[in-house]
Design a protein around this motif. Structure first.
Motif, short mmCIF file in Angstrom:
data_model
loop_
_atom_site.label_atom_id
_atom_site.label_comp_id
_atom_site.label_asym_id
_atom_site.label_seq_id
_atom_site.Cartn_x
_atom_site.Cartn_y
_atom_site.Cartn_z
N PRO A 15 -14.71 18.32 19.92
CA PRO A 15 -13.75 19.39 19.64
C PRO A 15 -13.34 20.19 20.88
O PRO A 15 -12.19 20.59 21.00
CB PRO A 15 -14.49 20.28 18.64
CG PRO A 15 -15.46 19.37 17.98
CD PRO A 15 -15.88 18.38 19.03
N SER A 23 -15.38 23.81 14.01
CA SER A 23 -16.29 23.66 12.87
C SER A 23 -16.61 22.19 12.60
O SER A 23 -17.27 21.86 11.62
CB SER A 23 -15.71 24.33 11.63
OG SER A 23 -14.59 23.63 11.14
N TYR A 24 -16.16 21.30 13.49
CA TYR A 24 -16.43 19.86 13.41
C TYR A 24 -17.24 19.43 14.62
O TYR A 24 -17.22 20.08 15.66
CB TYR A 24 -15.11 19.07 13.36
CG TYR A 24 -14.39 19.19 12.04
CD1 TYR A 24 -14.47 18.18 11.10
CD2 TYR A 24 -13.64 20.33 11.73
CE1 TYR A 24 -13.82 18.28 9.88
CE2 TYR A 24 -13.00 20.43 10.51
CZ TYR A 24 -13.09 19.42 9.60
OH TYR A 24 -12.45 19.52 8.39
N LYS A 25 -17.91 18.29 14.48
CA LYS A 25 -18.66 17.70 15.60
C LYS A 25 -17.96 16.48 16.17
O LYS A 25 -18.10 16.16 17.34
CB LYS A 25 -20.07 17.33 15.15
CG LYS A 25 -20.92 18.52 14.81
CD LYS A 25 -22.31 18.10 14.38
CE LYS A 25 -23.08 19.35 13.98
NZ LYS A 25 -24.19 19.06 13.11
N THR A 26 -17.23 15.77 15.33
CA THR A 26 -16.60 14.51 15.74
C THR A 26 -15.13 14.51 15.38
O THR A 26 -14.75 14.89 14.27
CB THR A 26 -17.29 13.31 15.04
OG1 THR A 26 -18.68 13.33 15.33
CG2 THR A 26 -16.69 11.99 15.50
N LEU A 27 -14.33 14.06 16.33
CA LEU A 27 -12.90 13.90 16.11
C LEU A 27 -12.49 12.52 16.59
O LEU A 27 -13.15 11.94 17.47
CB LEU A 27 -12.11 14.94 16.91
CG LEU A 27 -12.52 16.40 16.81
CD1 LEU A 27 -11.69 17.26 17.75
CD2 LEU A 27 -12.39 16.91 15.40
N TYR A 48 -17.19 11.55 4.02
CA TYR A 48 -16.85 12.58 5.01
C TYR A 48 -15.88 13.56 4.34
O TYR A 48 -14.68 13.53 4.58
CB TYR A 48 -16.24 11.94 6.26
CG TYR A 48 -17.18 11.02 6.98
CD1 TYR A 48 -18.14 11.52 7.85
CD2 TYR A 48 -17.11 9.64 6.78
CE1 TYR A 48 -19.01 10.67 8.51
CE2 TYR A 48 -17.98 8.78 7.43
CZ TYR A 48 -18.92 9.31 8.30
OH TYR A 48 -19.79 8.46 8.94
N LYS A 80 -15.10 16.60 4.62
CA LYS A 80 -14.33 17.58 5.38
C LYS A 80 -13.21 16.93 6.20
O LYS A 80 -12.56 17.60 6.99
CB LYS A 80 -15.25 18.35 6.35
CG LYS A 80 -16.12 19.37 5.68
CD LYS A 80 -17.12 20.03 6.63
CE LYS A 80 -16.56 20.56 7.90
NZ LYS A 80 -17.57 21.23 8.76
N SER A 81 -12.96 15.65 6.02
CA SER A 81 -11.97 14.97 6.86
C SER A 81 -10.59 15.60 6.71
O SER A 81 -10.16 15.95 5.62
CB SER A 81 -11.91 13.47 6.52
OG SER A 81 -11.47 13.29 5.20
N LEU A 100 -10.16 14.82 11.99
CA LEU A 100 -11.35 15.64 12.04
C LEU A 100 -12.35 15.04 11.07
O LEU A 100 -12.01 14.83 9.89
CB LEU A 100 -11.03 17.09 11.69
CG LEU A 100 -10.33 17.93 12.75
CD1 LEU A 100 -9.05 17.32 13.24
CD2 LEU A 100 -10.11 19.33 12.26
N GLU A 121 -16.28 14.90 9.39
CA GLU A 121 -17.58 15.53 9.16
C GLU A 121 -18.00 15.22 7.74
O GLU A 121 -17.20 15.31 6.83
CB GLU A 121 -17.49 17.04 9.36
CG GLU A 121 -18.80 17.71 9.32
CD GLU A 121 -19.35 18.02 10.69
OE1 GLU A 121 -20.51 18.40 10.76
OE2 GLU A 121 -18.64 17.90 11.69
#
Length: 163
Positions: free
Chosen positions: A20, A62-66, A93, A95-96, A161, A163
């Protein structure tokens, strides 16, 4: 994440996992929309209906991976981002989220009514949400250049995004 990177390649797009903090947000991007795009204020995926750059920054953090990806077909980028975000969701996932490229073109004229008539197919563009696409792409090892109107289409970017 390899599954989703492979999905991108099936559609002639290339993606990378990014952090992020490698996504650059800036307030000037919305001015480029307001004073450079005829879609400003005309659809729900464009400013002033999209999150401001500082809101987008909070969301990104608020995410770890994008997954940052690019392809040459501007119309396909948003469609692809939405499609993969749905696959991510179905795979757990929850929260995508998807960010596409350029103004929404799903409806001939947006009603500006909420909810959106095509909310399951729509996604705001990165730049409409305050993301500096050029700086973000370059920071993550992608090449991107400005082009004159007569030159070949430049690569267009999308962001997922996860998570």
């Amino acid at each position: 994440m390899q599954k989703y990177l492979d999905m991108l390649t099936q559609y002639d797009a290339e993606g990378k996992l990014v952090k992020p903090d490698s996504v650059i947000t800036a307030p000037w991007t919305i001015l480029k929309c307001q004073f450079g795009c005829s879609s400003y204020g005309r659809n729900l995926c464009c400013p002033p209906y999209t999150p401001a750059y500082d809101e987008t920054r909070i969301i990104l953090d608020s995410y770890k991976t994008l997954i940052l990806f690019h392809g040459t077909d501007k119309k396909n980028i948003t469609h692809l981002a939405v499609r993969i975000a749905k696959e991510l969701f179905l795979d757990g996932y929850y929260k995508s989220l998807a960010f596409g490229s350029g103004p929404c073109n799903l409806c001939e004229t947006c009603s500006l009514a909420r909810p959106c008539r095509n909310s399951s197919l729509a996604a705001p563009s990165m730049e409409a949400c305050g993301i500096d696409v050029f700086a973000t792409a370059r920071k993550n090892g992608f090449q991107i250049n400005t082009l004159r109107a007569r030159e070949e289409q430049n690569h267009n970017f999308g962001l997922l995004l996860v998570e």
